[in-house]
Enzyme design. Structure first.
Site, PDB file in Angstrom:
ATOM      1  N   ALA A   1      -2.573   4.141   2.941  1.00  0.00           N
ATOM      2  CA  ALA A   1      -3.618   4.070   1.900  1.00  0.00           C
ATOM      3  C   ALA A   1      -4.687   3.029   2.214  1.00  0.00           C
ATOM      4  O   ALA A   1      -5.702   2.979   1.541  1.00  0.00           O
ATOM      5  CB  ALA A   1      -2.995   3.754   0.547  1.00  0.00           C
TER       6      ALA A   1
ATOM      7  N   SER B   1       0.852  -1.200   0.000  1.00  0.00           N
ATOM      8  CA  SER B   1       0.000   0.000   0.000  1.00  0.00           C
ATOM      9  C   SER B   1       0.882   1.242   0.000  1.00  0.00           C
ATOM     10  O   SER B   1       2.003   1.206   0.524  1.00  0.00           O
ATOM     11  CB  SER B   1      -0.871   0.022   1.252  1.00  0.00           C
ATOM     12  OG  SER B   1      -0.072   0.246   2.397  1.00  0.00           O
ATOM     13  N   ASP B   2       0.385   2.332  -0.571  1.00  0.00           N
ATOM     14  CA  ASP B   2       1.057   3.603  -0.289  1.00  0.00           C
ATOM     15  C   ASP B   2       0.853   3.847   1.208  1.00  0.00           C
ATOM     16  O   ASP B   2      -0.075   3.298   1.823  1.00  0.00           O
ATOM     17  CB  ASP B   2       0.494   4.747  -1.147  1.00  0.00           C
ATOM     18  CG  ASP B   2       1.442   5.954  -1.151  1.00  0.00           C
ATOM     19  OD1 ASP B   2       2.385   5.982  -0.321  1.00  0.00           O
ATOM     20  OD2 ASP B   2       1.250   6.871  -1.963  1.00  0.00           O
ATOM     21  N   TRP B   3       1.699   4.675   1.759  1.00  0.00           N
ATOM     22  CA  TRP B   3       1.700   4.849   3.217  1.00  0.00           C
ATOM     23  C   TRP B   3       0.345   5.402   3.713  1.00  0.00           C
ATOM     24  O   TRP B   3      -0.067   6.479   3.309  1.00  0.00           O
ATOM     25  CB  TRP B   3       2.863   5.750   3.609  1.00  0.00           C
ATOM     26  CG  TRP B   3       4.108   4.976   3.976  1.00  0.00           C
ATOM     27  CD1 TRP B   3       4.844   5.102   5.123  1.00  0.00           C
ATOM     28  CD2 TRP B   3       4.767   3.938   3.220  1.00  0.00           C
ATOM     29  NE1 TRP B   3       5.896   4.213   5.128  1.00  0.00           N
ATOM     30  CE2 TRP B   3       5.876   3.473   3.977  1.00  0.00           C
ATOM     31  CE3 TRP B   3       4.522   3.327   2.008  1.00  0.00           C
ATOM     32  CZ2 TRP B   3       6.729   2.471   3.549  1.00  0.00           C
ATOM     33  CZ3 TRP B   3       5.371   2.301   1.570  1.00  0.00           C
ATOM     34  CH2 TRP B   3       6.450   1.894   2.337  1.00  0.00           C
TER      35      TRP B   3
END
Ligand code: BGC
Length: 747
Positions: A234, A230-232
């Site tokens: 997200a 995941s993006d941080w």
């Protein structure tokens, strides 16, 4: 090392497997020492290593260790040099080995939809082919060192406004041809160890829990072998994410993600086999990084700085060189104006922010490179605000007027090239604008050096003789600029994005950044030059454009065949010659145009490029191979790439708007397009169908006469609906006969 991951998984508890799928800390995955599984460090990226030893953050706020700051992607893409980007990747990999980092986040393959996007400096291009190629070269370089990458931000993350919850509403063809194609090229060619899903939603579903995106397309269709991270922050619902194909949540969610997974598996909403698959994907990468670990690794800081300089030099684009104002003479007097000459802009703000090992100051480098020339400096404008300061401007004008030539350093301050924020306009800060305009009034030999991560408007373009787009050139930007100004380096970059005359000329001007929580991609496939070409809007500088200190001539464009099936391969070659007096590099661009199409297509699309170095008088043949994808569009009915049979022009250009040679090939489709005629189809739709011939002949016989009234019978005839024939024929034709005919035509 051979490891039996399946056996290992069988020995692990549910809880252990769930914890493997959730980060432990800001930059670490979870270690399971009882199974010999260490934690991995994943950290930013992409144009340098940002390793934080103290307080961690994802916005570039806190200190990180010193590492080499290379030019950002906006610049390296302008090099169009796969080998160079690969070398940067290798250097990044070496720094990761030395600093004990296993995965460096990046590269970013998002498409530059609007020049306003605050993070464009981190992205490569408005063109998916170029972007995918650059990203693939970066990935291959890093991964050749036993270090992983994270291709980001997957997908359609093309703005910073509301980046955490914006819903990108986009049609399937546009998604496939433009926004996914950039990632597809990189995944298929380079197999990044990880792909980072984006924050935003696509058509109503968060990327972090979008099964079509993460599983159906990325893993199944493209064959992605690594894991999705995941993006941080997200992650929205961890269980839905896991079910959709999100393997690892980052950073830690303090046990919440793990518990959600455990509950979901226990109550049967997510199967244990899905958890096993995610854990297996993560384990494969953990082991790959363990196997790739180089003990006691070090890297050569000086060599990396030199590489940063080469990269900066190739990333710069000479946009204007009237009267051959450049290269400058190493004698006489030179005025250097602008705070950026002493405090250079060389990277963007946000999570990619690097703490460089050293910085080349442009002013000092100019002094070193200038030989006998006398250099005088004046600041001209303040860097931390836009206030127009009359005294500063007057001092700068005086310095400029006294010199033979004046170099103005201008560009965007870091706050305008920043993650988390889009720009509101394309102007330079007001105080810089005025300085350029005022100086041009007193000094006709003015050259502007720009430092910015994305296109800017240049209302002063006609008033200056030279413009060098230096982008965000990394820590060695200063020496590269000096090298180009004095001709020690021949500029060879070309724009990987269009520079518009004004913001309102840009393709998504009306629909950027959207309204409320939704942004509609109404310009469709017409992004970047595809739009400027189609709409006939004259850009300030087109995609693919850039000048050199030498000249090139093109000849002998050859195709190895005149006709081929879409399953075939077309070999193309063209000769390029350096007709000038200094060694230079040329970027040969190949565009394809579908001459006649039944669907909307851009007037041309980039399908190949090569950068060649040539000595004066030297010539080289440049070769390309084109396959189906170069001619195809995404057919939503077939859910596949499809080539419409017909003629295609193969165009060789020095830019997207300067096509110098063209040849034609006829490509025939080997795929039958499924026909779906209905009683609502028109006579025009069926005009080429043999089964419709008797009917059409009869109809045209009935419709004789009327020409004298000026009627366009063809047009009238063509638009008639098949169902209407029942009434028109006075009942002679029945629904049954029409249906029979339609069935026959539909096969
Ligand atoms: C950014 C990513 C970055 C991550 C970790 C996020 O806010 O969007 O690009 O890799 O933070 O710093």
């Amino acid at each position: 090392m051979e490891r039996d991951i399946k056996t290992l998984l069988a020995q692990m508890t549910l809880e252990e497997k769930a914890s493997l799928c959730c980060g432990d800390g800001f930059w670490n995955t979870t270690a399971l020492p009882q199974h010999g599984i260490p934690a991995m460090i994943l950290t930013d990226g992409p144009h340098g290593l940002r390793k934080q030893l103290g307080t961690a953050d994802h916005l570039g706020l806190n200190e990180s260790i010193k590492t080499t700051c290379f030019p950002t992607a906006a610049g390296t893409a302008a090099s169009w040099n796969r080998e160079l980007i690969n070398k940067i990747g290798v250097a990044l990999g070496e720094e990761c080995q030395a600093e004990d980092v296993q995965i460096i986040l990046g590269p970013g393959a998002n498409i530059k939809r609007s020049p306003l996007c605050g993070r464009n400096f981190e992205y490569f291009s408005e063109d998916p082919y170029l972007s995918g190629q650059m990203a693939a070269s970066h990935i291959k370089g890093v991964q050749s060192q036993g270090i992983g990458t994270s291709l980001k931000h997957f997908a359609v993350n093309n703005q910073e406004t509301r980046r955490f919850n914006i819903d990108a509403v986009i049609d399937e063809r546009t998604l496939r041809e433009i926004y996914l194609a950039s990632f597809e090229g990189a995944v298929v060619e380079a197999q990044p160890w990880t792909v980072m899903c984006a924050y935003n939603k696509i058509n109503g579903e968060f990327c972090s829990q979008n099964k079509t995106l993460l599983t159906d397309i990325l893993k199944n269709e493209w064959g992605f072998e690594g894991f999705v991270v995941s993006d941080w922050f997200a992650v929205s619902e961890r269980d839905k994410g896991l079910a959709a194909g999100l393997d690892l949540e980052m950073p830690t969610s303090a046990g919440i993600g793990k518990q959600t997974i455990l509950d979901a598996v226990k109550n049967g909403t997510v199967s244990e086999s899905l958890l096993d698959e995610a854990a297996e994907r993560i384990l494969r990468i953990v082991f790959r990084s363990m196997d790739g670990k180089k003990q006691n690794a070090v890297y050569d800081k000086t060599a990396h700085h030199r590489l940063a300089k080469d990269a900066a030099a190739e990333s710069m684009v000479l946009l204007k060189n009237k009267d051959k104002i450049l290269p400058l003479s190493k004698s006489g007097s030179i005025a250097v104006i602008g705070g950026f000459a002493k405090q250079p802009r060389y990277q963007g703000a946000g999570s990619s922010h690097i703490n460089p090992t050293r910085i080349d100051i442009p002013y000092e480098e100019i002094e070193k490179a200038a030989g006998e020339a006398v250099i005088r400096y004046s600041a001209g404008y303040a860097l931390d605000n836009e206030t127009v300061d009359g005294a500063m401007i007057n001092a700068a004008k005086e310095t400029a007027a006294r010199a033979d030539v004046c170099i103005v350093f201008a560009g965007l301050p870091e706050r305008m090239d920043s993650e988390g924020k889009d720009r509101k306009h394309l102007r330079l800060p007001e105080n810089q604008l005025i300085v350029i305009e005022e100086i041009a009034k007193v000094q006709q030999n003015t050259v502007v050096v720009l430092s910015n991560g994305s296109a800017v408007e240049m209302p002063w373009e006609g008033a200056v003789k030279g413009i060098l787009e230096a982008y965000l050139g990394g820590q060695a930007m200063g020496s590269a600029v000096a090298g180009i100004l004095f001709g020690d380096i021949n500029p060879s970059g070309k724009l990987a994005e269009t520079f518009p005359v004004k913001l309102s000329d840009t393709p998504c001007y009306i629909n950027f950044p959207g309204e409320k929580t939704k942004v509609e991609y109404r310009e469709g496939i017409f992004t970047g030059y595809r739009y400027y070409d189609k709409a006939g809007v004259e850009p300030l500088f087109p995609f693919g454009y850039g000048l050199s200190y030498t000249d090139f001539a093109y000849s002998d464009l050859r195709l190895d065949k005149k006709e081929m099936p879409d399953s075939g391969e077309l070999s193309v070659s063209v000769t390029v010659k350096n007709t000038g007096t200094v060694t230079g590099k040329e970027i040969v661009q190949l565009y394809v145009r579908d001459v006649e199409s039944g669907v909307l297509r851009p007037p041309k699309e980039l399908k190949g490029f090569e950068k060649v170095e040539l000595k004066p008088g030297e010539e080289k043949a440049v070769a390309f191979t084109l396959t189906k994808r170069a001619f195809a569009y995404y057919h939503t009915g077939l859910a596949d790439w499809y080539v419409e049979s017909g003629d295609f022009e193969i165009m060789i250009g020095t830019s997207s708007q300067d096509i110098v040679l063209t040849e034609t090939v006829h490509v025939t489709s080997t795929v039958k397009e499924k026909k779906n005629y209905t009683i609502d189809s028109t006579l025009a739709d069926i005009k080429d169908e043999p089964a419709a011939a008797p009917l059409l002949a009869m109809m045209s016989g009935n419709l004789k006469g009327g020409e004298e009234l000026g009627l366009d019978l063809d047009a009238l005839f063509s638009s008639i609906k098949i169902q209407s024939l029942i009434a028109i024929s006075g009942g002679k034709m029945t629904m049954d006969t029409l249906r029979q005919m339609l069935n026959e035509m539909n096969g």
